[in-house]
Every structure is written in C-alpha cells, then in structure tokens.
Motif scaffolding. Sequence first.
Motif, short mmCIF file in Angstrom:
data_model
loop_
_atom_site.label_atom_id
_atom_site.label_comp_id
_atom_site.label_asym_id
_atom_site.label_seq_id
_atom_site.Cartn_x
_atom_site.Cartn_y
_atom_site.Cartn_z
N LYS A 112 0.85 -1.20 0.05
CA LYS A 112 -0.19 0.01 -0.08
C LYS A 112 0.72 1.29 0.09
CE LYS A 112 -0.38 0.34 5.10
NZ LYS A 112 -1.37 0.12 6.02
N ASN A 113 2.14 1.09 0.35
CA ASN A 113 3.00 2.09 0.44
C ASN A 113 3.16 2.93 -0.87
OD1 ASN A 113 3.27 1.82 3.07
ND2 ASN A 113 5.30 1.72 3.41
N LYS A 116 0.40 5.30 -2.01
CA LYS A 116 0.65 6.49 -1.33
C LYS A 116 1.72 7.56 -1.63
CE LYS A 116 -0.06 7.68 3.73
NZ LYS A 116 0.00 7.18 5.23
#
Length: 305
Positions: A112-113, A116
């Motif tokens: 998920k980074n 982001k």
Amino acid sequence: MNTHPIIETRQLTKTYGGTPRVDQVNLKVQQGEIFGFLGPNGAGKTTTLKMLLGLVQPTQGTVKLFGQELRSHRLEILNRTGSLIESPSYYGHLTGLENLKVMQRLRSLPAKNIDKVLQIVRLDNHRHKPAGQYSLGMKQRLGLAMALLAFPSLLILDEPTNGLDPAGIGEIRELIKSLPAQYDMTIVVSSHLLSEIEQTATSVGIISDGKLLFQGAMAQLQAQNRAAVHFRIDDPARAVRILSEHGYRPIMQEQQLVFSAMPDSEVARVNEILVSGQIAVSRIVESRKSLEDIFLDLTGKERSL
C-alpha cells in the motif's frame, strides 16, 4: 521523548590523496528539523552525506544516527532512513510503478505504500509509463518516491532540485516542507541554491572547503542580518570630519557613509548635521543582508556557485 540528536558527527573527516574533502565536521540535527546543508559545489556536502549513510568510510571521526553508532548498528539505522544521493537510480525499461515494486519487495515493505508515495510525489497518473521516458523532474520525483517508500524517520536529500525548472523546484520545495508535520520526519537537504535553503530549512549548516563554518537555527543565521543605513553624499571625506565632531564614526564606501542600524530620530539627526555642514545628501537607504550575502561573508565565494 527522544533526547538524542537524530544526527551527530564528531570530528568527521574524509581525506583523498592527503587533502581533506571533509575536515573535522561536527554536525547536530534535531528531531523534526529540516536541516539545510548549504555550500558551493565541491564544498564537501555529498561526501558528508555519503558518510552519514555508510556509503563512504570516514578517514577519522564518528557518525551517530538516532543515538546509535553507524558503524555498529548500520542495518538497523538504514531501515529507518531514506535517501536520494546525486542522481536517482531506476530501471529505465520498467514503469514507475514497477520500479517502486522492485524496491518494495527488496525492503519487504507494505504494498500500500506504493500508491501512497506515488500520490505524494504526484506521479500517480504516470505510474504505467517507462521511467526512461520520464522528464528530468519526473525522474527526480521517482527517486524521491523511492526514498519515501518506507516512510523513514530520517530523509537525506542531496541537491533534490538539481536541474529542475522553476515550477519543479517549487513543487519539491513545498513537498519537503510538508513532510515533517505529516509524517514525523527529520529531513537533511543539501543545496548550493541559497534561496531554496532560505525558503525551506528550519536550521542550517554552511560548509566550504570541507569545513563547517556555521550551524544553527535559520533565525540565528538571519540574526546576523543587521540593518545598515547608507547616506549617499557629495563629499564623503568632509562629511566624516563633520560627523566625527558630533561623535559619529561611519564607514566610508565611495560616495556613501554607512552606519549600523539606528532609529529614525538618529537618521534625521545625522541628516540635519550633514545639511547644516553644506553636505548635499542625495539618498538615504536602509539595507539588510540576504542569506546569500551572509553566505558570501562566511565563505568568501563568488556569487555564481
């Protein structure tokens, strides 16, 4: 609460061929700061940053990050550190997204980074484009995304605006300024662009010829920015003689007399003395030094850095 500086070096020195490139540098960077590392090209900035990351071994001195010796806790420290040194590294045939996936898997970071950091550096709409086709500014932002991927406690950026156009410089500047509050990061950013450090940093270190000439809060540096009052007149030598009779000791610079900062009433008094003495005053100007002027005073370097 962390009582240790995030970065602390003691007598940090790197010598090449008997010549010190970094000469007994004692740095201290506190948590949450944006530390501007300022100096002309070849001053020793990149060499210092490489020693902070263990990429170059010091000839002498020690490096502590997060209160721990880099030499003894390198892996633990680097897991909490992100960096962009010199030009960004990437695989040109892979997309921006694929480059970040490689980094994410190598460092075992949450997938998920990736989304982001792509949003943070504004590359979300270019994630499927090969990195080799990116503009210079996009490549720089991709390098920054890689440095941010672990959301590190310490982010070290070496000349992150190098080669960017004014719009790109502004974007990177605003991004850097937003990171400490949003993600609890401490940032070290090196530059030879004086205006960038002035607009970005909360504290600053000035290095020249390998020596650290100044270190402190930006406000401390700007406190050296004392005002001066300049009187442009027609006969400076006679004016100095007249003013000395009234206790004034100005500095003579060509057709000007220069005084340290003084209140308006004192400026009016000096003007009155000069006019009474038949000295023609054509201009009175108050000036302050910019960060660039202070830098030049400290380093003696020319303006074209």
